[in-house]
Structures are given as C-alpha cells and as structure tokens.
Design an enzyme around this catalytic site. Structure first.
Site, mmCIF file in Angstrom:
data_model
loop_
_atom_site.group_PDB
_atom_site.id
_atom_site.type_symbol
_atom_site.label_atom_id
_atom_site.label_comp_id
_atom_site.label_asym_id
_atom_site.label_seq_id
_atom_site.Cartn_x
_atom_site.Cartn_y
_atom_site.Cartn_z
ATOM 1 N N SER A 36 19.282 30.705 115.116
ATOM 2 C CA SER A 36 18.277 31.409 114.316
ATOM 3 C C SER A 36 18.842 31.855 112.979
ATOM 4 O O SER A 36 19.888 32.495 112.924
ATOM 5 C CB SER A 36 17.818 32.683 115.039
ATOM 6 O OG SER A 36 17.029 32.370 116.130
ATOM 7 N N HIS A 67 13.412 27.946 113.181
ATOM 8 C CA HIS A 67 13.963 26.749 113.828
ATOM 9 C C HIS A 67 13.164 25.545 113.343
ATOM 10 O O HIS A 67 11.980 25.425 113.624
ATOM 11 C CB HIS A 67 13.863 26.869 115.353
ATOM 12 C CG HIS A 67 14.878 27.799 115.947
ATOM 13 N ND1 HIS A 67 16.105 27.377 116.379
ATOM 14 C CD2 HIS A 67 14.863 29.129 116.157
ATOM 15 C CE1 HIS A 67 16.806 28.399 116.842
ATOM 16 N NE2 HIS A 67 16.058 29.484 116.718
ATOM 17 N N HIS A 89 14.431 26.353 123.302
ATOM 18 C CA HIS A 89 14.782 27.437 124.226
ATOM 19 C C HIS A 89 13.989 27.299 125.526
ATOM 20 O O HIS A 89 12.834 26.868 125.509
ATOM 21 C CB HIS A 89 14.441 28.801 123.612
ATOM 22 C CG HIS A 89 15.138 29.086 122.319
ATOM 23 N ND1 HIS A 89 14.665 28.642 121.113
ATOM 24 C CD2 HIS A 89 16.276 29.777 122.047
ATOM 25 C CE1 HIS A 89 15.488 29.049 120.150
ATOM 26 N NE2 HIS A 89 16.472 29.729 120.685
ATOM 27 N N TYR A 91 12.853 29.791 127.033
ATOM 28 C CA TYR A 91 11.744 30.755 126.984
ATOM 29 C C TYR A 91 10.495 30.200 126.298
ATOM 30 O O TYR A 91 9.405 30.751 126.432
ATOM 31 C CB TYR A 91 12.170 32.076 126.326
ATOM 32 C CG TYR A 91 12.464 32.031 124.839
ATOM 33 C CD1 TYR A 91 11.456 31.834 123.897
ATOM 34 C CD2 TYR A 91 13.751 32.216 124.373
ATOM 35 C CE1 TYR A 91 11.718 31.808 122.544
ATOM 36 C CE2 TYR A 91 14.032 32.211 123.017
ATOM 37 C CZ TYR A 91 13.011 32.001 122.110
ATOM 38 O OH TYR A 91 13.287 31.969 120.786
ATOM 39 N N GLU A 92 10.639 29.093 125.572
ATOM 40 C CA GLU A 92 9.468 28.471 124.952
ATOM 41 C C GLU A 92 8.647 27.699 125.987
ATOM 42 O O GLU A 92 7.608 27.137 125.650
ATOM 43 C CB GLU A 92 9.904 27.498 123.860
ATOM 44 C CG GLU A 92 10.571 28.144 122.666
ATOM 45 C CD GLU A 92 11.116 27.097 121.712
ATOM 46 O OE1 GLU A 92 10.336 26.566 120.906
ATOM 47 O OE2 GLU A 92 12.324 26.807 121.790
ATOM 48 N N ALA A 119 22.390 33.296 117.190
ATOM 49 C CA ALA A 119 22.255 34.703 116.817
ATOM 50 C C ALA A 119 22.291 35.486 118.122
ATOM 51 O O ALA A 119 21.712 35.060 119.117
ATOM 52 C CB ALA A 119 20.933 34.930 116.109
ATOM 53 N N MET A 215 19.703 34.245 123.949
ATOM 54 C CA MET A 215 18.737 33.501 124.762
ATOM 55 C C MET A 215 18.969 31.991 124.734
ATOM 56 O O MET A 215 18.033 31.222 124.943
ATOM 57 C CB MET A 215 17.324 33.805 124.258
ATOM 58 C CG MET A 215 17.006 35.283 124.200
ATOM 59 S SD MET A 215 15.398 35.562 123.454
ATOM 60 C CE MET A 215 15.503 37.323 123.107
ATOM 61 N N SER A 216 20.182 31.575 124.466
ATOM 62 C CA SER A 216 20.418 30.133 124.303
ATOM 63 C C SER A 216 21.855 29.787 124.673
ATOM 64 O O SER A 216 22.539 30.531 125.367
ATOM 65 C CB SER A 216 20.147 29.744 122.839
ATOM 66 O OG SER A 216 21.106 30.341 121.983
ATOM 67 N N ASN A 239 22.442 42.109 115.293
ATOM 68 C CA ASN A 239 21.877 43.458 115.530
ATOM 69 C C ASN A 239 22.631 44.105 116.678
ATOM 70 O O ASN A 239 23.259 43.414 117.482
ATOM 71 C CB ASN A 239 20.389 43.335 115.902
ATOM 72 C CG ASN A 239 20.185 42.399 117.095
ATOM 73 O OD1 ASN A 239 20.158 41.168 116.935
ATOM 74 N ND2 ASN A 239 20.089 42.963 118.277
ATOM 75 N N HIS A 251 12.482 40.012 114.994
ATOM 76 C CA HIS A 251 13.070 38.704 114.696
ATOM 77 C C HIS A 251 13.413 38.584 113.208
ATOM 78 O O HIS A 251 14.375 37.908 112.840
ATOM 79 C CB HIS A 251 12.077 37.616 115.137
ATOM 80 C CG HIS A 251 12.646 36.233 115.141
ATOM 81 N ND1 HIS A 251 13.780 35.889 115.870
ATOM 82 C CD2 HIS A 251 12.257 35.091 114.513
ATOM 83 C CE1 HIS A 251 14.045 34.596 115.678
ATOM 84 N NE2 HIS A 251 13.139 34.105 114.863
HETATM 85 N N1 HPA Z 1 18.965 40.055 122.328
HETATM 86 C C1 HPA Z 1 18.775 38.770 122.696
HETATM 87 N N2 HPA Z 1 18.854 37.747 121.844
HETATM 88 C C2 HPA Z 1 19.147 38.024 120.565
HETATM 89 C C3 HPA Z 1 19.356 39.330 120.114
HETATM 90 C C4 HPA Z 1 19.254 40.413 121.042
HETATM 91 O O1 HPA Z 1 19.432 41.588 120.716
HETATM 92 N N3 HPA Z 1 19.617 39.263 118.773
HETATM 93 C C5 HPA Z 1 19.594 37.941 118.450
HETATM 94 N N4 HPA Z 1 19.298 37.192 119.519
#
Ligand code: HPA
Length: 281
Positions: A36, A67, A89, A91-92, A119, A215-216, A239, A251
């Site tokens: 990301s 993406h 992903h 989750y998609e 990310a 998540m990846s 973050n 996001h």
């Molecule tokens: N959690 C999950 N996936 C992420 C995060 C997060 O805080 N930041 C970037 N991808």
C-alpha cells in the site's frame, strides 16, 4: 483452519506464462511486490513493459485503493526485474490460492528471489510511523491454510514454514546501514482484516510477541519459498497499531506515510537489486 485449495487448475498458470512471454522479452531474476502506498517504487525501472493484470489469464482483480493491478517488467541496476503493483488480499474475498497466483506466476517465469514490501501497523511502541522493519519471523493469525505442496508443506505434523531468508536479510540490513537508512527487524503478525484492529487485539498481539501487524505478505512468502524462491520481507510501519498514540486511523494515513518513506525505500531497493545482480546463478 479453513482450507481453500487452488481454484485455478495449472492450465491457467501456463496460459498466464504464455501471455507474459508473448509480450515481454526480459527474463526477470528478481520480483518485487509493492504494498500500500508503495506502487511508485516501480517508477525507476528502465525500459519498462507494463502489463495490466486484468488481461492476464487466471489473475484476479485488485479492489483496494493504492493498489494498481499491473506488472512492470524492466531493468534496474543491470538486473531483469518485475514489480507487482496491486497485490491481492484474502480480505478482498480472494482465496489464498488466487491471492498467491502472482507469486506462482513469477516463479514460473524464472524469478529466483522475491522482495515483499507491505504497510504495517507498529505494535512495539518504538516502531514509530516511517520505521522500516525486516521481517524475520511471522505469526499466522488469519487461520487460513496456505497451499504449499512441495518443500514447506503445511500438512499436519510438518514443520511450520519459515520462508524468511535470514542471510539475505542480514546482507540487506548491512546495505541499509551503509546507505545511512535506519532499519529494524521484527515479527510480523498476519491478520485477515479488512478492518484495523481493536486496542484489545493489539494488546493481545503484543503479548504474543508480534512487533507489527498487517493483512498480507505471509501467504506470498510461504508460496514463494515453497517454489524455491528466496524471500526478503520488509514492512513500512505506517502507523501505531490500532491508532495507539493517535485518535483515528484510516487508510489515507497509511498511504501518506508510505509516500513519505518512499525516497529511502527507493534507494534501499535499488541497492538491494544491485546486490542481487552480483550473485551467481
Ligand atoms: N493494521 C493492519 N494492517 C495495517 C495497519 C494496521 O494498523 N497499518 C497498515 N496496514
């Protein structure tokens, strides 16, 4: 454990390889998956040939902002490379098999090494936004079986797959040091998403020993290693996890921090590609 076997028979992979070979003359040795906010890292490639993934047989579409859904073939530091813009992903709604199709495609095209970027949220409090973290281990917390039929099979009773190439990681960390780019190492926890975590989940993940959450990456890494492709993983901490230290997390913040570390990551990746090119085949 939820198992979802490949939804594409191998002919789809053969057709995808034929599709690429008909359009691209270079033979990539190294692949890079861009996470990301990191899609622009492919901009430095020389003589780029861009394929839309939507046109590639068997390749599912990405639905996530930031993406792009492209494969960028070209040369960097004298090395034939392919960048994957627009990872898929789970989750998609993609099966693990579909989400890892790009990795099987790269392996079938002859890629020997894969640099996976993402990310991630920092769980360690000193992993502030902008930290670059080498992934040296992972916790699979998405409860998905990852079809890895050959060397690191996740069949019952087999060793847990550890796809991370720690020698490559250590050489990469030395390169970062020489470039004056600070990096850290840590354990990445793979969660399904798509929502970010609750504060209670992050406290739990911290207790598990996770340093970052995302998540990846884990399925891609395991499938690559299973196909004898060497794997280097690097997270951009965008973050503090669950917005700890922040009131909100969304996001757009993740994409913005990705853009800010771009210059360092660009220099680092260019140097890593150069180092990969010095290896004998
Ligand atoms: N959690 C999950 N996936 C992420 C995060 C997060 O805080 N930041 C970037 N991808």
């Amino acid at each position: 454990m939820i198992t979802d076997g490949p939804s594409h028979p191998e002919p789809a992979l053969d057709r995808a390889v034929a599709h690429v070979r008909a359009r691209v003359s270079n033979r990539p040795r190294l692949g890079l998956i861009l996470g990301s906010g990191l899609s622009d890292l492919a901009d430095v490639v020389e003589h780029p040939v861009v394929l839309e993934t939507a046109d590639i047989p068997g390749y599912q579409g990405s639905t996530v902002q930031g993406h792009k859904g492209r494969l960028v073939f070209g040369r960097l530091e004298g090395v034939d490379v392919v960048f994957v813009q627009g990872r898929l992903h789970v989750y998609e709604g993609h099966s693990v098999a579909d989400a890892t199709f790009p990795v099987r495609l790269l392996a079938a095209l002859g890629v020997e090494g894969l640099i996976i970027t993402n990310a991630a949220g920092g769980i360690r409090t000193d992993f502030v936004p902008g930290t670059l973290m080498w992934i040296t281990d992972h916790i699979p917390f998405a409860f998905r079986d990852i079809p890895a039929p050959t060397s690191v099979s996740s069949r019952p009773g087999r060793e847990a797959p550890t796809p991370w190439d720690l020698e490559w990681t250590s050489r990469a960390a030395d390169i970062a040091d020489r470039l004056g780019i600070p990096t850290r190492s840590g354990t990445y926890l793979w969660t399904l998403g798509p929502s970010y975590e609750t504060k209670a989940e992050i406290r739990m993940f911290a207790g598990f020993g996770a340093d970052a959450v995302g998540m990846s990456t884990v399925p891609e890494a395991i499938v690559a290693r299973d196909l004898s492709v060497e794997v280097l993983g690097i997270s951009t901490i965008t973050n503090h996890a669950a917005g700890l230290g922040h009131e909100t997390l969304d996001h757009s913040e993740v994409l913005e921090v990705g853009r800010q570390v771009r210059a360092d990551l660009q220099r680092l990746i260019t140097a890593l590609v150069g180092e990969f090119g010095t290896r004998s085949r």
